[in-house]
Every structure is written in structure tokens, then in C-alpha cells.
Design a protein around this motif. Structure first.
Motif, PDB file in Angstrom:
ATOM      1  N   GLY A 216      28.586 -25.719  -8.572  1.00 49.13           N
ATOM      2  CA  GLY A 216      29.333 -25.322  -9.524  1.00 49.13           C
ATOM      3  C   GLY A 216      29.956 -23.806  -9.375  1.00 49.13           C
ATOM      4  N   SER A 217      31.223 -23.327  -9.966  1.00 57.33           N
ATOM      5  CA  SER A 217      31.705 -21.906  -9.652  1.00 57.33           C
ATOM      6  C   SER A 217      32.501 -21.804 -10.768  1.00 57.33           C
ATOM      7  N   SER A 218      32.719 -20.581 -10.825  1.00 58.39           N
ATOM      8  CA  SER A 218      33.718 -19.966 -11.735  1.00 58.39           C
ATOM      9  C   SER A 218      34.275 -18.801 -11.106  1.00 58.39           C
ATOM     10  N   GLY A 219      35.632 -18.512 -11.437  1.00 60.69           N
ATOM     11  CA  GLY A 219      36.117 -17.460 -10.711  1.00 60.69           C
ATOM     12  C   GLY A 219      37.178 -17.925  -9.385  1.00 60.69           C
ATOM     13  N   HIS A 220      37.335 -16.871  -8.412  1.00 61.69           N
ATOM     14  CA  HIS A 220      38.167 -17.351  -7.346  1.00 61.69           C
ATOM     15  C   HIS A 220      37.707 -16.881  -6.112  1.00 61.69           C
ATOM     16  N   LEU A 221      38.448 -17.350  -5.062  1.00 62.91           N
ATOM     17  CA  LEU A 221      38.049 -16.732  -3.743  1.00 62.91           C
ATOM     18  C   LEU A 221      39.277 -16.148  -3.154  1.00 62.91           C
ATOM     19  N   LEU A 222      39.406 -14.995  -2.653  1.00 57.74           N
ATOM     20  CA  LEU A 222      40.483 -14.364  -2.243  1.00 57.74           C
ATOM     21  C   LEU A 222      40.676 -14.502  -0.623  1.00 57.74           C
TER      22      LEU A 222
ATOM     23  N   LEU B 115      32.476 -15.121  -9.910  1.00 60.94           N
ATOM     24  CA  LEU B 115      33.208 -14.143  -9.417  1.00 60.94           C
ATOM     25  C   LEU B 115      33.786 -13.675 -10.854  1.00 60.94           C
ATOM     26  N   ASP B 116      33.433 -12.217 -11.224  1.00 61.50           N
ATOM     27  CA  ASP B 116      34.101 -11.710 -12.435  1.00 61.50           C
ATOM     28  C   ASP B 116      34.673 -10.358 -12.182  1.00 61.50           C
ATOM     29  N   GLY B 117      36.174 -10.190 -12.178  1.00 59.04           N
ATOM     30  CA  GLY B 117      36.650  -9.034 -11.806  1.00 59.04           C
ATOM     31  C   GLY B 117      36.869  -8.092 -13.145  1.00 59.04           C
TER      32      GLY B 117
ATOM     33  N   ILE C  54      39.442  -5.071  -5.538  1.00 60.68           N
ATOM     34  CA  ILE C  54      39.264  -6.640  -5.746  1.00 60.68           C
ATOM     35  C   ILE C  54      37.696  -6.903  -6.091  1.00 60.68           C
ATOM     36  N   THR C  55      37.682  -8.063  -6.547  1.00 56.96           N
ATOM     37  CA  THR C  55      36.318  -8.659  -6.865  1.00 56.96           C
ATOM     38  C   THR C  55      36.365 -10.093  -6.269  1.00 56.96           C
TER      39      THR C  55
ATOM     40  N   LEU D 118      24.737 -17.069  -7.036  1.00 57.50           N
ATOM     41  CA  LEU D 118      25.271 -15.736  -6.597  1.00 57.50           C
ATOM     42  C   LEU D 118      26.503 -15.023  -7.602  1.00 57.50           C
ATOM     43  N   SER D 119      26.339 -13.794  -7.778  1.00 61.16           N
ATOM     44  CA  SER D 119      27.171 -13.251  -8.805  1.00 61.16           C
ATOM     45  C   SER D 119      27.895 -11.861  -8.073  1.00 61.16           C
ATOM     46  N   ILE D 120      29.322 -11.914  -8.157  1.00 54.19           N
ATOM     47  CA  ILE D 120      30.131 -11.057  -7.516  1.00 54.19           C
ATOM     48  C   ILE D 120      30.827 -10.441  -8.640  1.00 54.19           C
ATOM     49  N   ALA D 121      30.772  -9.248  -9.123  1.00 56.57           N
ATOM     50  CA  ALA D 121      31.419  -8.785 -10.331  1.00 56.57           C
ATOM     51  C   ALA D 121      31.745  -7.285 -10.189  1.00 56.57           C
TER      52      ALA D 121
END
Length: 449
Positions: free
Chosen positions: A443-449, A407-409, A417-418, A377-380
């Protein structure tokens, strides 16, 4: 009545039979233009353009042994119809069918008897353009008939094409099955089987209810389905639509798309909407690849279900190998009235995504639940999975299950927001934001808002 000619052209004039009777027009190529009329009220109208030797059964012309190579053209305000009590049956077989220049093929039910059939098309290709229409409406208390189109298979290389090509200015180029205002009947259904389906520039396949009955279903099975609203100056969209109006009690119909790819560009939509007590229809997409391209600067392309009255929004279920929602492309379910938003479930191996559920200002229903199941899953760049409420109802919950989440803003528009978010606007009447659950991530990278 039975007419056979090597080639048929009817410029103007009328060829008609009595109510409930059959009219068959069989030949090499068939052209109706200059406001010509073929009419078999509440009966059976057969048009077969074979373009070669062989046998044609008038009881089942779609099973002809002759090569389907003859052209059929309905143009320049010409009509081929079986409108009447019960709607009758229009059966067409041949090579390419072209309906253009305000030409119309119709099996509209104007009476109390339920339709037993409708419009059945078995050709190699279909082109509807320039305000051409294929319709099966209900205008009385009898149920509308079906529109069935089969171009011989679902392989894009061999299966034939169905094209609905609008003019970019008006929404008069249609394949449509409706329950008209003043009727009490259920609208008809539309089924399409083709190698490629293309709808552009204000063209639509649509079922709708302006009555107390429900809207009908739309079902497409195709190797490739392309919906494009780009360069269209008309406000109303391009695509697949099922609608129930706010003044009636009917529900919107379902829309299903199965096949290889579904592509939306430039503001095109797959949409169900209910403005009254009936529920918005469900949307089910099962394809190898889904692309929703928003096209910056115009209304966003989207797959959407909306309840704008007391009815709930419909559920949206997407299953694909890969899903890409880019440049503002969206999957949404909204509650704009007292009904609840529908649930959204997305399952894919890889997802680049932006999904939303919202309870709008003035609404009292809850937003719908979003469930995402993905391998990667990619959210950018400003994309997000979000539920929100600006009304009295609560925002929906979000559940994400994925092997990896990115997650990549970087590059996101200013002020956006991303990520994954649920929110409630600051208001005395706004409901609560929804819960967010992320499960089984390797695994994950980024953040949850």
C-alpha cells in the motif's frame, strides 16, 4: 625496568629506558603531568593502576586479577610513548584513563619495521579532552600499529565509557592512527569496545593517509554511540573519519559501527573520503536504532562517503530496526571527480528518511545506486530519496522495496520537494537521470516524483 608504588605522581622530569627495552609502572593511581615523560622507544611501556590488592602480569597487564579501580591521568603536556622503529607497545590497565591538557599517549612507528602492536587500553572508562591525544602513526616505511580500547563490555549500564570531548574550537582532541606525510606505509587501525562512546565538539576518531599507503579501519562496538557537533564553532566536523588525500595513491579505510544505537547531532559525521586514485572506504552500520539529526542552521549531520579525485566513493550499508533522518540529517555518497559514487543500501523495519547520491559539477563519474528495503517507509516535510548529476556522468538508480510507503509534503520548506527523485541538471555536459523502481508495495499514499 619495573616500578611499583602505592600511588605514582610524576610532575615533570623523564623516566626512560633504552631502545627496545621494557618499562613498567604499576601502582594504585598514576598521574603524569607538568610535561612529564615516560619513554620506552620501540619497546614496551606498561602502566597499571589497580587501586587495590591483586596480581598484575607484566607480560599481559590487561589480564590482571586486581580490581581495575586506580585512576590514570596523563595531563598538562605529559607524554607516555614507545615511538621508534616498529612503534613499540603501550599497554594500559586500570580504572578511569584521562588524557587531557595536551597530554599524549603514543606508539608511533618512525622506521622501516612494521608495527607488531600499538596502544592497548583495558580500563573501566576513557576520557580524552582538551587537546589530549592517543595516537599510533606511521612516519616511515613501516606499517602503523593499532589502537585498541576495551572498557569491559557493550551494555551501556555496565560496559564503561569512551569519551572524546573537543573544545569546540580546534580539532586537536583525537584518537588517531595516521600515515604521515612523507611516509610510504599503511595507517593503523582503531578498535573500540564499550558500553557508551561519546564524541563531541570537534573531537574525532580518525584514520588517514597522507602517504601512498591506505588509511586504516575504525571499528566500534558499543551499546550506544553518540556523535554531537552542536555548539561547536569549528568548521571541521565531529565524529568518525577516514581520509586519503588527493596527493597520494592510498585508499580511505572502512568505518564500522555495531551495537544498540548510533546517534548523530548538530553536524556530526561518519565520513570516508578519498581525494586521489584510491577508493573512499566503506561504511557499515548495524544497530538497533539509527538517528541522524541535522540540527537546522549548521552543517547537516550525515553518514557520507565521497570520492573527490579519480577514486570511487565507498559503499554505505545500513541495517537497523528503525532509522530516522530528521531536520536535514542525511546519508550520502558523492562523486566529485572522475570516480563513481558509491552505492547506498539501507535495510530497516521502519524508516523516516532522506538519502542522496550525487555526481557534482565538474565530475565525470556516475552517481551511486540507492537501494532501500523497508517494512514502513515514511518520507515527509522536505525529506527525499534522490540521485542527481551535474557532471558528465549519469545519476544513479533508485530501488525501493517496502510494505508501505508514505509521502507527505506538509510543512516542507518553500521551493523543496518531498519524495523519490532522480534528476540531471540542464547542461550540455550533464549525464542522464537515473531510473526509479518501486517494488512489492502492499500500500502507499502520496506520489513519486
Amino acid at each position: 625496568s619495573y616500578v611499583y608504588l602505592a600511588a605514582v605522581r610524576a610532575p615533570g622530569g623523564t623516566l626512560a629506558v633504552g631502545t627496545g627495552k621494557a618499562l613498567s609502572l604499576v601502582g594504585g593511581n598514576v598521574t603524569l603531568d607538568n610535561a612529564a615523560k615516560l619513554s620506552a622507544p620501540a619497546g614496551t611501556l606498561t602502566i597499571a593502576a589497580m587501586g587495590g590488592s591483586g596480581a598484575v602480569s607484566l607480560s599481559d597487564p590487561l589480564a590482571a586479577t586486581a580490581a581495575r579501580s586506580g585512576a590514570i591521568v596523563v595531563a598538562d603536556r605529559a607524554t607516555a610513548s614507545t615511538n621508534g622503529n616498529g612503534g613499540g607497545t603501550v599497554r594500559i590497565t586500570g580504572g578511569r584513563l584521562t588524557v587531557t591538557g595536551s597530554g599524549v599517549i603514543s606508539a608511533n612507528n618512525t622506521g622501516a619495521r612494521d608495527a607488531a602492536a600499538g596502544v592497548a587500553v583495558g580500563v573501566t572508562d576513557v576520557v580524552v579532552s582538551d587537546a589530549g591525544q592517543i595516537t599510533a602513526h606511521a612516519a616511515g616505511s613501516g606499517r602503523a600499529g593499532t589502537i585498541s580500547i576495551d572498557t569491559g563490555g557493550t551494555d551501556p549500564a555496565t560496559g564503561g565509557t569512551v569519551q572524546v570531548l573537543g573544545d569546540g574550537r580546534t580539532v586537536n582532541t583525537l584518537i588517531a592512527a595516521r600515515a604521515l606525510r612523507g611516509s610510504t606505509a599503511r595507517a593503523g587501525t582503531i578498535t573500540v569496545r564499550a558500553g557508551t562512546v561519546t564524541i563531541t565538539y570537534g573531537g574525532q576518531m580518525t584514520t588517514s593517509s597522507l602517504s601512498t599507503g591506505d588509511a586504516g579501519e575504525i571499528a566500534i562496538t558499543a551499546g550506544r554511540t553518540v556523535l554531537s557537533h552542536q555548539e561547536s564553532g569549528y568548521a571541521t566536523g565531529t565524529g568518525l573519519f577516514s581520509l586519503a588525500t588527493r596527493m597520494t595513491g592510498g585508499a580511505a579505510g572502512s568505518i564500522t559501527v555495531n551495537g544498540g544505537t548510533l546517534e548523530l547531532y548538530g553536524g556530526a559525521q561518519v565520513s570516508t573520503r578519498s581525494g586521489g586514485p584510491g577508493r573512499a572506504g566503506i561504511i557499515e552500520v548495524t544497530v538497533d536504532r539509527l538517528l541522524v539529526h541535522g540540527h537546522i542552521g549548521v552543517d547537516s549531520s550525515m553518514i557520507t562517503s565521497q570520492g573527490t579525485g579519480s577514486g570511487d566513493g565507498g559503499t554505505i550499508t545500513i541495517k537497523a530496526d528503525s532509522i530516522a533522518l530528521i531536520d536535514g540529517g542525511r546519508i550520502t555518497s558523492n562523486a566529485r571527480g572522475t570516480g563513481n559514487g558509491g552505492t547506498i543500501t539501507v535495510t530497516a523495519r521502519t524508516i523516516e528518511i532522506g538519502i542522496g547520491s550525487r555526481a557534482n559539477p565538474g565530475s565525470s563519474g556516475d552517481g551511486g545506486t540507492i537501494t532501500v528495503n523497508a517494512g514502513n517507509l515514511s518520507i515527509a516535510s522536505g525529506a527525499r530519496i534522490t540521485t542527481s548529476t551535474a557532471g558528465a556522468g549519469s545519476a544513479g538508480t533508485i530501488r525501493v522495496t517496502a510494505d508501505t510507503i508514505r509521502l507527505d509534503g506538509t510543512g516542507q520548506p518553500a521551493g523543496s520537494i518531498t519524495g523519490i527523485a532522480s534528476s540531471a541538471e540542464s547542461s550540455d555536459t550533464a549525464g542522464a537521470g537515473g531510473a526509479i523502481t518501486v517494488n512489492e508495495c502492499k500500500g502507499s499514499s502520496g506520489h513519486l516524483l
